[in-house]
Write a protein that holds these residues in place. Structure first.
Motif, short mmCIF file in Angstrom:
data_model
loop_
_atom_site.label_atom_id
_atom_site.label_comp_id
_atom_site.label_asym_id
_atom_site.label_seq_id
_atom_site.Cartn_x
_atom_site.Cartn_y
_atom_site.Cartn_z
N ARG A 56 -48.00 46.68 -98.46
CA ARG A 56 -48.45 48.20 -98.69
C ARG A 56 -48.12 48.22 -100.42
O ARG A 56 -47.36 47.68 -100.88
CB ARG A 56 -47.25 49.04 -98.26
N GLY A 109 -44.51 54.86 -91.30
CA GLY A 109 -45.34 53.60 -91.52
C GLY A 109 -44.67 52.69 -91.39
O GLY A 109 -45.27 51.45 -91.72
N THR A 139 -45.43 52.04 -83.44
CA THR A 139 -46.34 51.83 -82.47
C THR A 139 -46.40 50.34 -81.76
O THR A 139 -46.36 50.13 -80.49
CB THR A 139 -47.59 52.34 -83.00
N TYR A 187 -55.68 53.03 -80.80
CA TYR A 187 -54.75 51.84 -81.12
C TYR A 187 -54.56 51.09 -80.10
O TYR A 187 -54.62 49.72 -80.31
CB TYR A 187 -53.52 52.67 -81.95
P1 ADP Z 1 -45.12 54.65 -87.56
O1 ADP Z 1 -43.76 54.11 -87.59
O2 ADP Z 1 -45.16 55.77 -88.70
O3 ADP Z 1 -45.81 55.34 -86.30
P2 ADP Z 1 -47.50 53.04 -87.11
O4 ADP Z 1 -46.99 52.35 -85.93
O5 ADP Z 1 -48.46 53.98 -86.88
O6 ADP Z 1 -46.26 53.68 -88.00
O7 ADP Z 1 -48.16 51.92 -88.38
C1 ADP Z 1 -48.74 52.29 -89.14
C2 ADP Z 1 -49.76 51.31 -89.58
O8 ADP Z 1 -49.15 49.96 -90.04
C3 ADP Z 1 -50.59 50.93 -88.64
O9 ADP Z 1 -52.10 50.88 -88.91
C4 ADP Z 1 -50.26 49.55 -88.06
O10 ADP Z 1 -51.34 48.84 -87.52
C5 ADP Z 1 -49.71 48.86 -89.24
N1 ADP Z 1 -48.55 47.66 -89.32
C6 ADP Z 1 -47.78 47.91 -88.33
N2 ADP Z 1 -46.85 46.93 -88.24
C7 ADP Z 1 -47.50 46.24 -89.28
C8 ADP Z 1 -47.04 44.78 -90.09
N3 ADP Z 1 -45.95 44.10 -89.51
N4 ADP Z 1 -47.90 44.44 -91.10
C9 ADP Z 1 -48.98 45.22 -91.31
N5 ADP Z 1 -49.39 46.20 -90.90
C10 ADP Z 1 -48.54 46.62 -89.79
#
Ligand code: ADP
Ligand code: MG
Length: 698
Positions: A446, A294, A298, A331
């Motif tokens: 979060r 989280g 990505t 995504y």
């Molecule tokens: P992981 O590191 O587990 O792969 P993800 O890339 O799937 O995490 O990101 C988790 C969620 O958080 C996604 O829905 C993404 O759009 C959101 N997200 C990523 N960076 C931020 C940010 N800086 N602020 C808010 N939401 C974010």
């Protein structure tokens, strides 16, 4: 190496191992070479009591008896067993068979003296041995084993069969063979030869042979770690060479970051800077991006891809599962809408028509980013100009195998993204020679996930609470460790019965309504899995609850999901539970993780699950997981979430890891392209052959 040929043969070359058994064995041992079978080590041993007095033997002991066959009682109906009544000087014993073959009956003629190996059960005054493991003429009693060695089993594989196959191979091993470990080290540690050590771990003499200090295990652990270290170093030096840099003629990454619907965290900004700078340099990149679940890896990956595209190159993102690859596609497509960047998906599920089109567009350079699974590794997948490969959620050691990707371009940068935080104390030794970027911060919006640890007896209360969750329109993951009920003849003494998705799905459908519940597991067809994931991700659909195995462990991102319930939580490693928990808490809504424990639940396990209750920090949890394992808590390495070795265990072998790292450097200093045939064999045995190919190509 003399044993090389034997070790590298496929398991299908074993006697009486046809295609079906080959596939079951491969599933069990994870690979399909004879050597992998030898790495499947026993988990415990049971002493066998030799001709004891029956009345002195505790219930359920494994014993050898000499007895005289008095009579056979045939069953009156199909539900009754076949009984053979035997006399021994210390009491009568009944041999019980729910299924018996004529060949077995023939081994027990009335009046004959026989030797029996089996578990003695004392049931209401009757001594029974159900399905004896061996029956021989009494004169051959010395041929029976003195100790019962127990292997972890899989579907359709019995202890006896597995042990026979392993010993069949062991007998062919030549003990005096070329050595790849430094002679001084072998001497100093007083280690056996490789072949002798393999024999030793499959022939334990007592419980103490299962302790981590067992020198035979230590030696093999060192072999495994040495292979890993050589592979990492080779990859690092081969891939880290200079590359031809096309002048960057765009600022796609920068534009993308400015257009994000959210503010990147400081950690994301820093990691992106490090990565973009390296892509922009003349040094080829081999970098690990470590980030808690989280933490937003990505977005970092997308920025990296755009940087490569700015330089006129293509990028490829490899995901471990099709489900995850599809999710990445949607995504990426969403965040890159109207950017003119073309993103496509290639998996083994593509129709051949789709595939042909994708392959031709890839070769002509019409696709900018290809998202794929291992399907991209196939030889017919060729790029116009591949400049970056991102390997997502690669916490297993597949990393080195995936390096094959670098053959697909002239100057390919590699970004590995790890799903599991690795404790800092281990990271240096393990990846000390790799560049690392760390995301140690979560997006700000979060809410903390609340974790509850509950007994499965409280299930009724849980149902009530979950009904309220579904009424709010929120979604639930229900995780079971198994797909189906365990087979009847499985070793239930080792694996207590685990909750399974098939039965749970039926049960929950009744409680929550058929439309609201779906099932998801690895054995389903690709198209079925797709449909389920799509329905579940649809915020307006009826589907509220997904009964799944750990297939959802990596990467799945459904923001309406606010509850994850994990059954038999005591069976999972902490880091794995943390990964699973990371499937919820992906929006501003309050989320819960419910850890249900089963009947076999001790203090140690309670302590472990409490760590999860107390912390949401993956790095902290990984450290604790490591400490607990050190204190004797036995969780299979497979489930710990740490880099997975077959013999080595990072808790006990970090000393060896350091030595292996040094030795690997010494070796590669004098032999940078690893021309040494014996060492090449070592790498092949531990499945790093792709790493060798990279050198040969480079
Ligand atoms: P992981 O590191 O587990 O792969 P993800 O890339 O799937 O995490 O990101 C988790 C969620 O958080 C996604 O829905 C993404 O759009 C959101 N997200 C990523 N960076 C931020 C940010 N800086 N602020 C808010 N939401 C974010
Ligand atoms: Mg991810």
């Amino acid at each position: 190496m003399k044993n090389e040929q034997l070790f590298l043969l496929p398991i299908s070359s074993l006697k009486r191992v046809g295609p079906t058994l080959t596939s079951f064995l491969t599933k069990l041992i994870g690979q399909n070479k004879i050597f992998d079978l030898l790495l499947h080590k026993p988990i415990r041993a049971e002493k066998i009591l030799f001709c004891p007095k029956i009345f002195e033997v505790p219930n359920d002991s494994l014993i050898i008896l000499k007895a005289k066959v008095e009579s056979h009682i045939k069953p009156a109906n199909s539900r009754q067993p076949y009984k053979v009544i035997c006399y021994t000087p210390s009491g009568y014993v009944n041999l019980i068979f729910f299924k018996i073959f004529p060949s077995q009956i023939a081994k027990m003629p009335i009046g004959s003296e026989i030797a029996i190996l089996g578990h003695l059960q004392k049931l209401s005054g009757e001594n029974q041995i159900a399905h004896p493991q061996e029956i021989l003429p009494a004169s051959q009693v010395e041929n029976l084993p003195k100790i019962n060695v127990i292997y972890p089993l899989g579907a359709a594989i019995s202890q006896k069969f597995l042990s026979q196959k392993i010993h069949e191979v062991l007998e062919k091993i030549i003990e005096k063979d070329e050595e790849w470990i430094d002679a001084n080290l072998v001497k100093q540690q007083n280690w056996l030869s490789f072949g002798a050590a393999l024999k030793k771990i499959h022939n334990p003499q007592s419980e103490s042979d299962f302790l981590p200090e067992n020198p035979a295990r230590k030696r093999l652990a060192y072999d495994e770690l040495l292979a890993w270290q050589i592979a990492v170093l080779l990859a690092k030096t081969q891939l880290g060479k200079t590359k031809n840099l096309t002048k960057s003629n765009g600022n796609l990454a920068e534009k993308f970051l400015n257009s994000l619907p959210f503010e990147p965290t400081n950690a994301q900004t820093k990691a992106i800077q490090e990565i973009l700078a390296e892509i922009n340099s003349t040094k080829k990149m081999l970098r690990l991006l470590q980030g808690d679940v989280g933490s937003g890896k990505t977005v970092v990956a997308i920025a990296a891809c755009l940087q490569a595209i700015s330089q006129g190159a293509q990028a490829c993102v490899m995901a471990p599962t099709t489900v995850l690859a599809k999710q990445h596609l949607s995504y990426f497509s969403k965040l890159l809408e109207n950017s003119g960047i073309r993103v496509e998906l290639l998996t083994s599920a593509n129709s051949s028509k789709q595939k042909t089109k994708i392959l031709s567009d890839l070769l002509s350079g019409n696709i900018n980013i290809l998202i794929s699974t291992h399907a991209v590794l196939e030889d017919d997948v060729k790029f116009f100009n591949l400049g970056l490969t991102v390997i997502d959620e690669q916490h297993r050691f597949g990393v080195m195998q995936r390096l094959k990707m670098v053959e697909k371009g002239k100057d390919v940068d590699v970004l590995l993204m790890s799903a599991t935080p690795i404790p800092r104390s281990l990271m240096m030794g393990l990846y000390g020679d790799m560049d690392i970027s760390i995301l140690n911060e979560k997006p700000k919006n979060r809410q903390e996930i609340e974790t509850l640890v509950m007994s499965e007896n409280k299930i009724e209360e849980v149902y009530q609470a979950l009904k309220r969750t579904t009424l709010r329109g929120e979604k639930i993951y229900w995780i079971c460790p198994a797909i189906e009920p365990s087979a009847e003849n499985s070793e239930s003494e080792i694996e207590p019965t685990l909750s399974n998705v098939k039965e749970k799905f039926a049960e929950l459908s009744k409680i929550f309504g058929e439309k609201s519940v779906a099932i998801l597991h690895g054995k389903m067809k690709e198209s079925e899995k797709d449909k389920v994931m799509k329905d579940f991700a649809n915020p307006h659909g009826d589907l509220r609850m997904l009964v799944a195995t750990t297939v959802i462990e990596v990467g799945i991102d459904v923001s309406e999901a606010t509850v994850i319930l994990i059954e038999n939580a005591e069976n999972f490693g902490l880091s794995q539970l943390h990964q699973l928990r990371g499937r919820v808490g992906r929006s501003d809504k309050k989320s819960f993780c419910i850890l249900l424990y089963g009947k076999k639940f001790g203090e140690n396990q309670r302590h472990r699950l409490n760590i999860l209750r107390q912390s949401n920090d993956g790095f902290f949890i990984a450290e604790e997981d490591l400490k607990m394992r050190g204190s004797g808590e036995l969780v299979g390495t497979k489930q710990s979430g740490f880099p997975e070795f077959k013999i080595a265990d990072l808790m006990f072998d970090s000393d060896l890891l350091k030595i292996a790292n040094k030795q690997a450097k010494v070796i590669l200093n004098s032999d940078p392209n690893l021309k040494n045939k014996t060492l090449q064999t070592l790498l092949k045995l531990f499945n790093y052959e792709d790493c060798l190919k990279v050198i040969n190509a480079g």
